[in-house]
Structure formats: structure tokens, C-alpha cells
Scaffold this active site. Structure first.
Site, short mmCIF file in Angstrom:
data_model
loop_
_atom_site.label_atom_id
_atom_site.label_comp_id
_atom_site.label_asym_id
_atom_site.label_seq_id
_atom_site.Cartn_x
_atom_site.Cartn_y
_atom_site.Cartn_z
CG ASN A 49 -2.21 -0.78 0.98
OD1 ASN A 49 -3.00 -0.43 0.11
ND2 ASN A 49 -2.40 -1.84 1.74
CG MET A 76 3.23 -7.11 11.30
SD MET A 76 1.46 -7.06 10.89
CE MET A 76 0.87 -8.45 11.83
CG HIS A 105 -8.62 -4.23 9.74
ND1 HIS A 105 -7.68 -4.96 10.44
CD2 HIS A 105 -9.76 -4.97 9.74
CE1 HIS A 105 -8.23 -6.10 10.84
NE2 HIS A 105 -9.49 -6.13 10.42
CB THR A 125 -7.56 5.48 18.74
OG1 THR A 125 -8.28 4.24 18.61
CG2 THR A 125 -8.21 6.55 17.85
CD GLU A 137 -11.88 0.62 20.06
OE1 GLU A 137 -12.75 -0.26 19.89
OE2 GLU A 137 -12.12 1.84 20.07
#
Length: 525
Positions: free
Chosen positions: A13, A85, A103, A135, A137
Site C-alpha cells: 500500500n 505489526m 484494515h 487510536t 483501541e
């Protein structure tokens, strides 16, 4: 905008973003936590600076501090993760510029590293990718954009990996970067707002889906494979999925579909009983009349030679009288809103000819608002040309005034010329075509072809006293002179040429009436 890319492996990407430079964004540095990551060589080959910050047994926070130090000299505006990763903590997220990640699923569904496995286990039929703000999360930050791809029977993780990458991530990630580069994105209170990401006739983003309706024997030529796809939400009369009343008939070919679609589009223009014969996507003839049989007879008589092997379109229920005329010469498809039993008995004598029925033919039954054309690497989309001129739209520019019959013929001809490949000139008499000049590189040649067809191929009709219809302005008066030689007495054209006055003067000298529409009617495919 300067971007820092972070990846642990190939970073495909990031390479795509570097090569495309969406919104003028520049990939200034690529950082990896693995000195052997292939993305580093790929970046170096592109002249992009690289940094390596490997784990050294220190804490996650200490490692992130070293990453921030490595990026400090590059003064980047945006950070893009691509298979990096490591889970980033507030140490990095709070200190770094806005950070994006892609994702390989449609979040919030299927987070985590095994997204494709989850998709397959869940048995869903659609997956895709999500570009989101990073974030603390994991896979849970505000969503910037998404892109969908289908999941097919028999897919495995490898199939999804490649399809999601090439058909979803390679579209969505550059789009998100471009939005940021254009300063169109606001991230606040856990939400993303994108200025100008709107719908309407020409939305910022298009998501379309059609189902394969049928495999075709071949495309335009036998060496080309082909298929036809169906939009099941289309409410307008369409050749795709039309009822077939001749079970012994040949299956429609690629060219049959294309020409029948064009014939159907033309016949939808008219309220009166109308018939058209289409050959190679152009009308060989078209007419309206008090009865369908008369309309077909007059349409066919325009150019019966060219109509051989053509497509017949009707806007009324086909009766036996019309059917008898249709089978009198070779036609490959007939399409209409209905058939009497007697008409079907007649038409089925041509065992190989598809007899197609569709509902709702007419100007008010058109529901599709745009027309599309595929390009290599893209698609053209435009508003459909549904203009219906009235007499109030016409400007008389000559000394001679057109008669009522000529005005009627002009308006009829304007609805037909919209469906003739440009440069297009047609001759009309009453509400029937007399000669069609299609697809010429020179407009005067289009006039000459229309004249030639009217004189050589029209049966029982003549251009004498008729109307010439042009889809664009006449650049020179020689067009008028050629038309006058054919007996044309009235002209309808858009106007707008630098030589309009010369063209008007030529009409006045020859005694022709002429009106301007102020609208042109190009058709280029």
C-alpha cells in the site's frame, strides 16, 4: 503533504501511495521495525528515505520514543501504517501527526490479524477494507473510508488477500490520503467529517454492483469472450431480462444486446405509435404514424437495404399486420411492449428471431437518470439526454418561416438525431426519416450521405420539401447548398457557429427556412 510510512513487511500500500502521489502527497520516509523488510528496498528504489527502528528489549513506550526521534527530522504531516505489526500506544499516538491504518475487513466486523479467516468462517458474501484513524483501541479508530469487494464460492484466504488488496485497499487508502492532502478531513470527538464527500447524481464515490445475467457466445468479435450483467433494481424497460416469446430463437449476442438497447432507447422518445429499425447502433429508419403498421412501413422504407439484418423496436403492442411486414425481410430481433396472439404466430415463423417483450415504453417511463461508458481504467458518467424540445424552444433565424408541418417534422427529427452517431445529419418528411447520414468525420459529408441515402435507397419517399436535422451547428454554408440540391426546404440545427450569418444568408438566398435549437445532440458511441 509529507507522509511517513511504517511497515513491517512488503508495504504494498505504501508503494502504491508513493507511485500515485494522491493529492500531491509525498512519501518522505519509510520506517520499519525489521531491517530485512522488503519495503525498505522498494522505498530506496524510489528515492525515498528509510529508517529502521528495531526492538531492543526495551518497553513498548521506549521503542515508540525512538520511532518518534527517527521521524522528527522529516517534518511529516501524516503517518500511514501498512502492515506495521506492532500495537501503538498513546506515547506514539499523542505525539505523532494524524496516523492512518488500513484494515482488510469492513470494521467493526472482523478485527484482528486473521480478518480473512473470520470472513470465510462467517460465510459473508461481501468483505473489503477500512481506512481508519489510529487510536489506542486496536482496529477501532474513527473510520475515514471503506471499500467493498465480493466473496465468491470457493474463495480461500489467498484469494481474499489479493482481491481486498488490489480492488479495495489500492482504492480506499489513496482516496483517504488525497482527502487529507486536500485538507478536507476533520477528526474530532471520535468522528471523521470529509468536506465534499457527497451523493447526488454524480457522487464523490460510486459503489455499483451488477449480477451476471448470462454468458454470451462471444463479444463484438468471435475472439472476444463476453457476458451481460443485470442491474436488478432498474425499473425501466430494458433488453436485459426482457420476456422472450420465441423459445426456439438464437440467444442474443453482444451486438444484439447493444443494438437492441439502442433501438429501445430511441423508441422511448415517442408518444404516438412509432417504429424504428436499428443497424450497427444507428437508425436505418424511424417513423411515427396513426397506426403501428404504418409507422413500421415508413421506417423500413427509409433504407430497406441497410435495414436487412437489423433490430426492430416498436412502442405499441405488435399486431398481425405489423408482424407480417417484419418477417417479410430478414430481421434479427424484435422488441415491443406486447404482442397479439396472431402477431406471435406470424413472428414465430422466423424460428431464429428473438421476440422480446418489455413493459413501460415512453418518455414518461424513463427512470434511469444517467448514462455510462466504460473506459480502460475508469468510467464516464453523464446525465441522460432526455431533452424534449417544443416549438417554443425554436428560434427562427431566416426570412422564410417554417410551416406547421415542417415544425412538426423538425421536432420529430430532433428526437431521432439524438440517437444517430455524430457527425449526424438526417432528412425527414412529416414524422418519418428519409435519409440518415451517420458517423461522418465531416459534417458536409454527413449531409452528402443523407442525400445519397434518400436518393438511392429510400422507397416511396423523397427529401423534396423535407427537413434537414443536424446534431450540431453547420460550420460552413456548403452544407446548406448540398441540402438544397436534395430538395430540402427547412433546416433545424443548434446554431452557435462563427459563420452562422453566412449559413443564414445561404438559406435566405435559397429560400430555405431555418431554426436554431440552442441545444446540440451529440452522440459519440
Amino acid at each position: 503533504m509529507k507522509i511517513a510510512g511504517m511497515a513491517s513487511n512488503r508495504g504494498r500500500n505504501l508503494r502504491n501511495i508513493a507511485d500515485r502521489a494522491p493529492g500531491g502527497a509525498e512519501l518522505s520516509v519509510v520506517l520499519s521495525n525489521d531491517a530485512d523488510a522488503p519495503v525498505l528496498d522498494a522505498a530506496a528504489d524510489r528515492g525515498i528515505s528509510t529508517e529502521v527502528v528495531e526492538r531492543e528489549g526495551d518497553s513498548r513506550e521506549a521503542h515508540e520514543e525512538r520511532i518518534l526521534d527517527a521521524l522528527a527530522d522529516y517534518d511529516v504531516d501524516l503517518v500511514c501504517l501498512d502492515g506495521y505489526m506492532r500495537v501503538l500506544t498513546e506515547t506514539f499516538v499523542d505525539a505523532a501527526p494524524t496516523t492512518l491504518n488500513v484494515h482488510p475487513s469492513l470494521l467493526p466486523s472482523f478485527p484482528g490479524q486473521d480478518a480473512h479467516e473470520q470472513v470465510l468462517d462467517a460465510g459473508v458474501s461481501v468483505t473489503g477494507c477500512t481506512v481508519h484513524v489510529v487510536t489506542e483501541e486496536v482496529d477501532g479508530g474513527p473510520i475515514v473510508t471503506q471499500e467493498t469487494v465480493p466473496v465468491y464460492e470457493g474463495d480461500d484466504e489467498s484469494d481474499l488477500t489479493e482481491r481486498v488488496l488490489h480492488e479495495a485497499e489500492f482504492r480506499a487508502y489513496p482516496r483517504a490520503v488525497e482527502w487529507f492532502a486536500e485538507d478536507r478531513v476533520t477528526v474530532a470527538d471520535g468522528e471523521v467529517q470529509v468536506d465534499g464527500d457527497e451523493g447526488g447524481t454524480f457522487p464523490t464515490r460510486r459503489t455499483t454492483s451488477e449480477d451476471r445475467f448470462a454468458d454470451l457466445r462471444y463479444g463484438e468479435n468471435p475472439h472476444q469472450d463476453a457476458a451481460v450483467y443485470e442491474d436488478p433494481t432498474c425499473e425501466e424497460a430494458s433488453v436485459v431480462g426482457a420476456t422472450q416469446h420465441n423459445p426456439e430463437a438464437n440467444a442474443l449476442s453482444y451486438n444484439n444486446y447493444n443494438d437492441t438497447d439502442g433501438a429501445l432507447d430511441l423508441i422511448k422518445e415517442f408518444e404516438r405509435p412509432a417504429a424504428a429499425v436499428i443497424k450497427h447502433a444507428n437508425p436505418a429508419g424511424c417513423a411515427t404514424a396513426d397506426t403501428l403498421a404504418d409507422a413500421y412501413e415508413r421506417a423500413l422504407a427509409t433504407d430497406p437495404k441497410s435495414a436487412f439484418g437489423g433490430i426492430v423496436a416498436l412502442n405499441r403492442t405488435c399486431d398481425a399486420a405489423t408482424a407480417e411486414q417484419i418477417i417479410d425481410s430478414f430481421k434479427v430481433v424484435v422488441i415491443a411492449p406486447g404482442y397479439t396472439d396472431d402477431a406471435l404466430d406470424v413472428l414465430r415463423q422466423k424460428e431464429s428471431m428473438p421476440i422480446l417483450e418489455v413493459d413501460g415504453i415512453g418518455p414518461d417511463a424513463r427512470t434511469e437518470t444517467v448514462a455510462e461508458k466504460s473506459l480502460v481504467g475508469g468510467r464516464l458518467v453523464q446525465e441522460r439526454d432526455t431533452q424534449q424540445l417544443t416549438r417554443d424552444d425554436l428560434e427562427v433565424v431566416t426570412e422564410a418561416e417554417p410551416s406547421e408541418e415542417q415544425l412538426e417534422s423538425m421536432l420529430f427529427g430532433w428526437q431521432v438525431v439524438k440517437h444517430v452517431t455524430s457527425n449526424a445529419v438526417i432528412f425527414t418528411s412529416g414524422t418519418e426519416t428519409v435519409g440518415v447520414g451517420a458517423g461522418q468525420l465531416s459534417r458536409v459529408d454527413a449531409v452528402k450521405v443523407a442525400k445519397m441515402k434518400a436518393e438511392a435507397d429510400a422507397e416511396g419517399k423523397s427529401a423534396a420539401g423535407g427537413v434537414m436535422v443536424s446534431d450540431a451547428f453547420f460550420p460552413f454554408p456548403d452544407n446548406i447548398e448540398v441540402a438544397a440540391e436534395a430538395g430540402i426546404e427547412a433546416v433545424i440545427q443548434p446554431g452557435g457557429s462563427k459563420r452562422d450569418e453566412e449559413v443564414i444568408e445561404a438559406c435566405d438566398e435559397l429560400g430555405l427556412s431555418m431554426v436554431f435549437t440552442g441545444q446540440r445532440a451529440f452522440r459519440h458511441d
